[in-house]
Design an enzyme around this catalytic site. Structure first.
Site, PDB file in Angstrom:
ATOM      1  N   ASN A   9       0.877  -1.181   0.000  1.00  0.00           N
ATOM      2  CA  ASN A   9       0.000   0.000   0.000  1.00  0.00           C
ATOM      3  C   ASN A   9       0.910   1.226   0.000  1.00  0.00           C
ATOM      4  OD1 ASN A   9      -1.804   2.054   0.502  1.00  0.00           O
ATOM      5  ND2 ASN A   9      -2.182   1.474   2.641  1.00  0.00           N
ATOM      6  N   LYS A  11       0.132   4.234  -0.222  1.00  0.00           N
ATOM      7  CA  LYS A  11      -0.529   5.421   0.362  1.00  0.00           C
ATOM      8  C   LYS A  11      -0.347   6.630  -0.576  1.00  0.00           C
ATOM      9  CE  LYS A  11       0.203   3.481   4.874  1.00  0.00           C
ATOM     10  NZ  LYS A  11       0.077   3.665   6.292  1.00  0.00           N
ATOM     11  N   HIS A  95      -9.308   0.871   4.840  1.00  0.00           N
ATOM     12  CA  HIS A  95      -8.052   1.120   5.561  1.00  0.00           C
ATOM     13  C   HIS A  95      -8.324   2.044   6.755  1.00  0.00           C
ATOM     14  CE1 HIS A  95      -3.977   2.461   6.419  1.00  0.00           C
ATOM     15  NE2 HIS A  95      -3.572   1.382   5.783  1.00  0.00           N
ATOM     16  N   GLU A  97      -6.879   4.505   7.804  1.00  0.00           N
ATOM     17  CA  GLU A  97      -6.766   5.947   7.512  1.00  0.00           C
ATOM     18  C   GLU A  97      -8.046   6.477   6.870  1.00  0.00           C
ATOM     19  OE1 GLU A  97      -3.033   5.610   5.436  1.00  0.00           O
ATOM     20  OE2 GLU A  97      -2.083   5.047   7.330  1.00  0.00           O
ATOM     21  N   SER A 213       3.572  -2.256  10.248  1.00  0.00           N
ATOM     22  CA  SER A 213       5.035  -2.255  10.375  1.00  0.00           C
ATOM     23  C   SER A 213       5.661  -3.607  10.027  1.00  0.00           C
ATOM     24  CB  SER A 213       5.443  -1.802  11.782  1.00  0.00           C
ATOM     25  OG  SER A 213       4.982  -0.477  12.023  1.00  0.00           O
TER      26      SER A 213
END
Ligand code: PEP
Length: 251
Positions: A9, A11, A95, A97, A213
């Site tokens: 991803n 982003k 997601h 976010e 992470s």
């Protein structure tokens, strides 16, 4: 046996030229990898160019979001049909976010999920608890809500095209990874919910990726867990060498 699914991803990172440089560097590094589904999810503006660059490769293309209508007066939105037209076979939905910054609710995400699937896209559907929810003992309640409301109405066949990405919000972009044991506990819980709601066959086949992470040096211990079927990778997917290593260690 579920085939590992490793997705990057990106982003809101990388211009078109930078996106092309990244996939052109990645392609030779993973070209001999079989047995892993590899997906990259660039920004909308780079999708078409990256799709061209990926032709003939073993890397699939995904978007990071989509809307719930095919076309019309929805300024700023992009439909699944447009994503397919640009060369995508996948999209991420839900997601954290999107949930956090754009207030996307479980109900709206369910609508997106069903529309994307009906439009012929495959979906990585994200769920996961915040630190506050975990520390206050509400993690399981949150996962129940996200799974029950988020996956509502899916058929058994829909799960051939739906992967669940468990992404604890406290581990995303923080450098703090869930331990393999924490990931396994959550994944087993989620698979149990899927079993309760959709039956054994669906629970057995649905892939559950871990995200938060993930790096080349922690992916193998996560993948060693029986309910971890891949990863959704943010920061570590932005460099070809590291992402290729991570893909190889997911076998
Ligand atoms: C993500 O963007 O879904 C993600 C897990 O990010 P990171 O790998 O950087 O934590």
């Amino acid at each position: 046996m579920r085939k590992p699914l490793v997705a990057g991803n990106w982003k809101m990172n990388k211009l078109v030229g930078e996106s092309l440089a990244l996939v052109n560097a990645l392609k030779p590094l993973v070209k001999d990898v079989e047995g892993v589904d590899i997906v990259v999810c660039p920004v909308f503006t780079a999708l078409h160019a990256v799709a061209d660059a990926l032709k003939g490769s073993n890397i699939q293309l995904g978007a990071q979001n989509c809307f719930t209508r095919e076309s019309g007066a929805y300024t700023g939105e992009v439909s699944p049909q447009m994503l397919k037209d640009a060369g995508c076979t996948w999209t991420i939905i839900g997601h954290s976010e999107r949930r956090q910054y754009f207030n996307e609710s479980d109900e709206f995400l369910n609508e997106k999920l069903r529309f994307a699937l009906a439009s012929g896209l495959k979906v990585m559907f994200c769920i996961g608890e915040t630190l506050e929810e975990r520390e206050s003992g509400r993690m399981n309640d949150v996962l129940v809500r996200q799974i029950t409301n988020g996956l509502m109405g899916l058929s058994e066949a829909d799960f051939d095209n739906t992967s669940i990405a468990y992404e604890p919000v406290w581990a995303i972009g923080t450098g703090v990874t869930a331990t393999p044991e924490q990931a396994e506990e959550a994944h087993a819980f989620v698979r149990g919910l899927v079993r309760d709601q959709f039956g054994e066959a669906v629970a057995d086949k649905v892939r559950i990726q871990y995200g938060g992470s993930v790096k080349p040096d922690n992916v193998a211990s996560l993948m060693a867990k029986p309910n971890v079927d891949g990863s959704l990778v943010g920061g570590a997917s932005l460099k070809a060498d590291g992402f290729a290593e991570l893909v190889r260690k997911s076998l």
